[in-house]
Design a protein around this motif. Structure first.
Motif, short mmCIF file in Angstrom:
data_model
loop_
_atom_site.label_atom_id
_atom_site.label_comp_id
_atom_site.label_asym_id
_atom_site.label_seq_id
_atom_site.Cartn_x
_atom_site.Cartn_y
_atom_site.Cartn_z
N PRO A 124 16.48 6.00 -15.70
CA PRO A 124 15.41 6.01 -14.67
C PRO A 124 14.48 4.78 -15.08
O PRO A 124 13.97 4.26 -14.08
N ILE A 125 14.20 4.55 -16.43
CA ILE A 125 13.08 3.60 -16.75
C ILE A 125 13.81 2.82 -17.87
O ILE A 125 14.63 3.30 -18.45
N SER A 126 13.09 1.73 -18.35
CA SER A 126 13.36 0.96 -19.39
C SER A 126 12.06 0.28 -20.05
O SER A 126 11.35 0.01 -19.02
N LEU A 127 12.10 -0.35 -21.08
CA LEU A 127 10.97 -1.23 -21.40
C LEU A 127 10.96 -2.66 -20.44
O LEU A 127 10.00 -2.70 -20.18
N PRO A 128 11.91 -3.32 -20.03
CA PRO A 128 11.91 -4.24 -19.21
C PRO A 128 11.50 -3.88 -17.77
O PRO A 128 10.46 -4.54 -17.13
N LEU A 137 2.04 4.52 -15.62
CA LEU A 137 3.12 4.40 -16.35
C LEU A 137 3.24 4.97 -17.55
O LEU A 137 4.65 5.58 -17.85
N ALA A 138 2.33 5.42 -18.20
CA ALA A 138 2.41 6.35 -19.70
C ALA A 138 2.86 7.61 -19.08
O ALA A 138 3.53 8.30 -19.74
N THR A 139 2.36 8.08 -17.89
CA THR A 139 2.81 9.56 -17.17
C THR A 139 4.37 9.44 -17.11
O THR A 139 4.88 10.52 -17.37
N VAL A 140 4.69 8.42 -16.33
CA VAL A 140 6.18 8.41 -15.99
C VAL A 140 6.93 8.27 -17.38
O VAL A 140 7.94 9.19 -17.18
N LEU A 153 9.23 -1.31 -17.00
CA LEU A 153 8.06 -0.90 -17.33
C LEU A 153 7.21 -2.15 -17.32
O LEU A 153 6.15 -2.32 -16.63
N ALA A 154 7.63 -3.05 -17.64
CA ALA A 154 7.04 -4.42 -17.97
C ALA A 154 6.99 -5.05 -16.61
O ALA A 154 5.78 -5.74 -16.25
N MET A 155 8.00 -4.91 -16.00
CA MET A 155 7.88 -5.49 -14.56
C MET A 155 7.06 -4.94 -13.81
O MET A 155 6.61 -5.82 -12.72
N GLN A 161 0.82 -1.25 0.06
CA GLN A 161 0.00 0.13 0.04
C GLN A 161 0.79 1.52 0.18
O GLN A 161 0.18 2.13 0.51
N ALA A 162 2.03 1.17 -0.74
CA ALA A 162 3.01 2.53 -0.91
C ALA A 162 2.17 3.25 -1.85
O ALA A 162 1.67 2.65 -2.77
N ALA A 163 1.80 4.41 -1.69
CA ALA A 163 1.13 5.37 -2.73
C ALA A 163 2.00 5.42 -4.16
O ALA A 163 3.25 5.23 -4.20
N PRO A 164 1.24 5.53 -5.17
CA PRO A 164 2.03 5.47 -6.54
C PRO A 164 2.90 6.63 -6.60
O PRO A 164 4.08 6.27 -7.02
N GLY A 165 2.88 7.76 -5.91
CA GLY A 165 3.90 8.84 -6.16
C GLY A 165 5.18 8.40 -5.11
O GLY A 165 6.39 8.67 -5.59
N SER A 166 5.15 7.96 -4.08
CA SER A 166 6.16 7.56 -3.26
C SER A 166 7.00 6.55 -3.71
O SER A 166 7.96 6.25 -3.73
N ALA A 167 6.22 5.29 -4.49
CA ALA A 167 6.88 4.21 -4.92
C ALA A 167 7.67 4.59 -6.40
O ALA A 167 8.80 4.21 -6.57
N VAL A 168 7.04 5.62 -7.19
CA VAL A 168 7.78 6.18 -8.39
C VAL A 168 8.78 7.00 -7.95
O VAL A 168 10.06 6.87 -8.52
N ALA A 169 8.90 7.85 -6.91
CA ALA A 169 10.08 8.24 -6.59
C ALA A 169 11.35 7.63 -5.94
O ALA A 169 12.29 7.75 -6.17
N PHE A 170 10.93 6.46 -5.42
CA PHE A 170 11.70 5.25 -4.97
C PHE A 170 12.47 4.91 -6.33
O PHE A 170 13.54 4.62 -6.22
#
Length: 358
Positions: free
Chosen positions: A317-321, A335-338, A323-325, A143-152
């Motif tokens: 910061p990101i990659s196709l793999p 994910l599209a926003t990221v 994003l799939a994971m 239950q980590a929020a989307p924003g905190s998980a993305v920041a991590f």
């Protein structure tokens, strides 16, 4: 004879925290901190941290082939396998050994505070995007929020202190400053945006699920003993994430020449080159700090600063793999926003590099 439920009820969450911290500290010291300390001194002496994993010592990526796919996958796997194992261990341990209400309490809010917490927690990790992904998946399960998980997630690679040091010694400290300034905007800005999107859609993770988790006792839920549950989650995550990961790394290794069709002096500061390489960088997969020798090689072949700056911001910061994971951990729009945010940051980096005369 003690049942599994009795064993779980007698499990002290402090023991789970101690085991988690021991694995994190020992693992990160062995895989990241100690090797990077020595690598930083080597970078200071030689102004290099190795050859470009994208093209080796050649002046272009190899044409698409099975050999190109396997060669890249082997080189990449050799660089990251230890960190991937550590990421899977930590991602499963988060779910099994730590009470969910702890994660929800620290990272479950949809305000800026949870985003800052997630970004700061990423700094010791220094993992590449794919190795951080299992930990992010574990945080989202808790239950980590989307924003905190993305920041991590983004902070592990973009704000990596070791990479910033390598970059300063190899490319110049102006590149490190550019990366740090835009990296802070990317990590905390995208985290804040995703939390705003979550709140606007009614997904207030700091009210419903978090209150439910706080209402639970530490031993509520699954009757399986936490250490057995840890092993089960680790096996499940490995079987789900690793096969698709390998397939995508092979595909990207073969497609290097399509993503980076030309490297040379005629790759100038035109918007077309900056945008194209920003998108390619966001799709391609590299090990931690792999962008430093890649950009160093490209600059030595005459590439302009604008496209190089775009790659500095979008390769790590990101990659196709990755994003799939994380496709099951975030909504597609998140994910599209990221992805869009990373590409836009790459465009901004290219513009700033041109304006500042890099």
């Amino acid at each position: 004879m003690k049942t599994a439920l009795d064993a779980r009820r007698s499990f002290n969450p402090v023991l789970g925290l101690a085991v988690f911290l021991a694995i994190a500290v020992v693992g990160l010291f062995y895989v990241k901190w100690f090797p990077y300390y020595h690598r930083a001194w080597a970078a200071a002496d030689s102004h290099s941290i190795g050859t470009s994993i994208l093209m080796g010592t050649a002046d272009s990526a190899p044409p698409p082939s099975l050999d190109a796919a396997v060669g890249y996958a082997l080189a990449y796997g050799k660089a990251i396998w230890q960190a991937m194992v550590l990421g899977l261990l930590l991602g499963s341990a988060v779910q099994a050994l730590l009470p969910g209400r702890w994660i929800a309490g620290a990272l479950g809010g949809t305000g800026l505070g949870s985003v800052v917490a997630g970004g700061l927690l990423s700094l010791p990790g220094m993992m590449c995007t794919c190795c951080a992904a299992p930990v992010v998946a574990g945080l989202r399960k808790c239950q980590a929020a989307p924003g905190s998980a993305v920041a991590f997630w983004l902070g592990n690679s973009v704000l990596n202190p070791a990479t910033l040091v390598f970059m300063g010694f190899v490319l110049g400290w102006q590149w490190s400053a550019l990366r740090l300034a835009l990296g802070v905007v990317m990590v905390f800005g995208l985290g804040w945006l995703l939390n705003r999107m979550s709140a606007a859609s009614g997904r207030m993770v700091d009210t419903g699920p978090v209150q439910a988790l706080h209402a639970q006792s530490p031993d509520a839920g699954d009757a399986m003993h936490p250490f057995k549950r840890w092993a089960a989650i680790f096996a499940r995550m490995t079987l789900r994430l690793v096969p698709e990961y390998i397939v995508l790394v092979l595909a990207l290794g073969a497609a290097r020449a399509w993503l980076f069709p030309h490297i040379g002096a005629d790759v100038d500061n035109h918007l077309w080159w900056i945008a194209g390489l920003a998108v390619a960088g966001a799709l391609f997969v590299i090990p931690t700090a792999g962008e430093v020798p890649i950009v160093q090689a490209m600059l030595s072949l005459g590439m302009a600063a604008g496209p190089a700056a775009a790659l500095i911001m979008t390769l790590p910061p990101i990659s196709l793999p990755s994003l799939a994971m994380l496709a099951r951990s975030f909504r597609p729009v998140e994910l599209a926003t990221v992805f869009a945010g990373v590409v836009v940051t790459g465009l901004a980096a290219g513009g700033l590099a041109i304006a500042l005369g890099f």
